[in-house]
Design an enzyme around this catalytic site. Structure first.
Site, PDB file in Angstrom:
ATOM      1  N   TYR A 153       0.850  -1.195   0.000  1.00  0.00           N
ATOM      2  CA  TYR A 153       0.000   0.000   0.000  1.00  0.00           C
ATOM      3  C   TYR A 153       0.879   1.236   0.000  1.00  0.00           C
ATOM      4  CZ  TYR A 153      -3.239   3.572   1.679  1.00  0.00           C
ATOM      5  OH  TYR A 153      -3.989   4.712   1.798  1.00  0.00           O
ATOM      6  N   GLU A 241      -3.471   7.752  -3.847  1.00  0.00           N
ATOM      7  CA  GLU A 241      -3.475   6.469  -3.141  1.00  0.00           C
ATOM      8  C   GLU A 241      -3.343   5.335  -4.158  1.00  0.00           C
ATOM      9  OE1 GLU A 241      -7.169   4.876  -1.510  1.00  0.00           O
ATOM     10  OE2 GLU A 241      -6.167   4.668   0.418  1.00  0.00           O
TER      11      GLU A 241
END
Ligand code: GDP
Ligand code: MN
Length: 432
Positions: A153, A241
């Site tokens: 991530y 993101e």
């Protein structure tokens, strides 16, 4: 009407996230950024990324099953990934109103892409992040699938508690990052970046290492992180993101997903990006309100609230509830008001058939109450207002404003304070 309320509640939360203490209280404020209007779909974000040297898969966009099939053939890839384009995340685990499970599908057969796209386009996709009934899918992304050996991530965001950009990463990606933050906070890594100095090589390298990229992959990941940071700055993003930020068995670091949020104040210098704004998922009335710089939130009661400022909006809703009423919506006028905006605001508020009374609660700090009063009287006359109107004005030029209202000859009930205004509007609805 439970689901629209859920969506509104999420919006309220986003508004509330503007409050620094709340952000500070959530050490992993990954999903909580201030409310912004501009939204891009994944394919639009990935185009920006690939134009700036960030590694994404080859892809086409389609808005019909047939086009998806053609795109799949044209890709000429060993395997294809078909992805529904909606603004919410969690698509992989989502469900379509057609019955199809999963907003992300892998297949080797272009024909299957066509069949799946048929069950996606035109149907609603419900995920953990959408209202219960889901969001309509108008487009799909047809991309070359790559094998993924590891999912990490990575996000870059403007964080109030750091007074600037921060890199947030975890070697445990692909999944819901908030769950990782809750169960394994030690697996969340942060790098605060000095916006003047920019990202340092050592920071990008350290993040790459923390994400678990080894050997030659470490330099490749660090290079991607730097490019993502530079893109973040260049496009005035508030958040980039990438989940998953993955690696392939062939030794490539690839951004498999992308969500970018933007700073609305930068619109003047990001015209090309703002021109791509996808407003198709907003409520039409929200878009109409946004045209006039007004923020509209629909609720399910019968008293329309016309206020300035998100805080006052919530206080107004609360006090209506306390007095036994229910707000139908609120419309936030913001600062720097013009008379025409007040007129548009009334038009929007009264267009909602649920509305049985209007409560105006304006605190004139920057706002001049006389402008509001003139806007109100003009709107009442021209729109032939049919519902009771209770007005509480306070602050700059309030006496002149009250004179305008009382001399107007219009059936306007004035209130001395917020409590009084709430009582009077609740009573006016009860009488009917
Ligand atoms: P989200 O569920 O909305 O976050 O959509 P993603 O784009 O993140 O896709 C969901 C999941 O599908 C990812 O976490 C991956 O596990 C998988 N996925 C997406 N693209 C590919 C791909 O090209 N190859 C493989 N093997 N899996 C993929
Ligand atoms: Mn994802």
């Amino acid at each position: 009407m439970a689901s629209p309320v859920a969506a509104q509640a999420r919006k309220l939360l986003r508004d509330l996230a503007l409050r620094p203490p709340l952000l500070a209280a959530r050490s992993q404020a990954v999903q909580l950024t201030p409310r912004r209007w501009l939204n891009l779909q994944e394919y639009q974000s990935k185009k920006l990324m690939s134009d700036n040297g960030v590694k994404v898969q080859r892809f086409f966009v389609a808005d019909s099953a047939n086009e998806a099939l053609e795109a799949a053939k044209r890709l000429n890839a060993k395997e294809i990934v078909l992805k529904a384009q909606i603004l919410a995340g969690g698509r992989g685990k989502g469900v379509f109103s057609s019955g199809l499970k999963g907003g992300v599908h892998l297949t080797k057969d272009p024909q299957v892409v066509g069949q799946l796209a048929k069950q996606m386009i035109g149907y609603n996709l419900a995920t953990k992040q959408t209202p219960k009934e889901g969001v309509k899918v108008n487009k799909v992304m047809v991309a070359e699938a790559l094998d993924i050996s590891r999912e990490t991530y990575l996000a870059i965001l403007m964080d109030r508690s750091c007074n600037g950009p921060v890199l947030v990463g975890s070697p445990q990606g692909g999944v819901d990052i908030e769950e990782v933050a809750a169960s394994n906070p030690e697996l969340i890594f942060k790098e605060e970046i000095d916006i003047i100095e920019g990202i340092k090589d050592s920071q990008a390298q350290r993040m790459a290492e923390n994400l678990g990229f080894l050997g030659p992959l470490k330099n490749q990941a660090a290079d991607q992180i730097k490019k993502l940071y530079n893109l973040f700055l260049k496009i005035d993003a508030t958040q980039v993101e990438v989940n998953p930020f993955g690696e392939t068995p062939e030794g490539q670091v690839v951004c498999f997903d992308a969500k970018i949020n933007f700073d609305d104040n930068a619109e003047f210098r990001q015209k090309d990006i703002f021109a791509m704004d996808d407003k198709s998922e907003n409520e039409p009335i929200e878009n109409e309100a946004a045209k006039y710089d007004l923020k509209y939130i629909g609720l399910d009661g019968n008293i329309a609230c016309f206020v300035n400022g998100a805080g006052l909006a919530m206080a107004t809703c609360d006090i209506i509830f306390l007095n036994g009423g229910k707000p139908a919506n609120f419309l936030d006028l913001g600062g720097g008001v013009k008379e025409a905006q007040v007129y548009q605001a009334f038009k929007l508020l009264t267009a909602d058939p649920k509305v049985e009374a209007i409560l105006v609660n304006i605190f004139g700090g920057i706002v001049n109450c006389a402008i509001i009063a003139n806007g109100i009287t003009k709107a009442c006359r021209e729109l032939e207002l049919k519902v009771p109107l209770v007005v509480r004005l306070e602050g700059t030029n309030v006496h002149e404003a009250q004179n305008i209202l009382s001399n107007s000859g219009l059936p306007i009930t004035s209130a001395v304070d917020l409590e009084d205004a709430a009582k009077k509007s609740v009573a006016s609805v009860a009488k009917k």
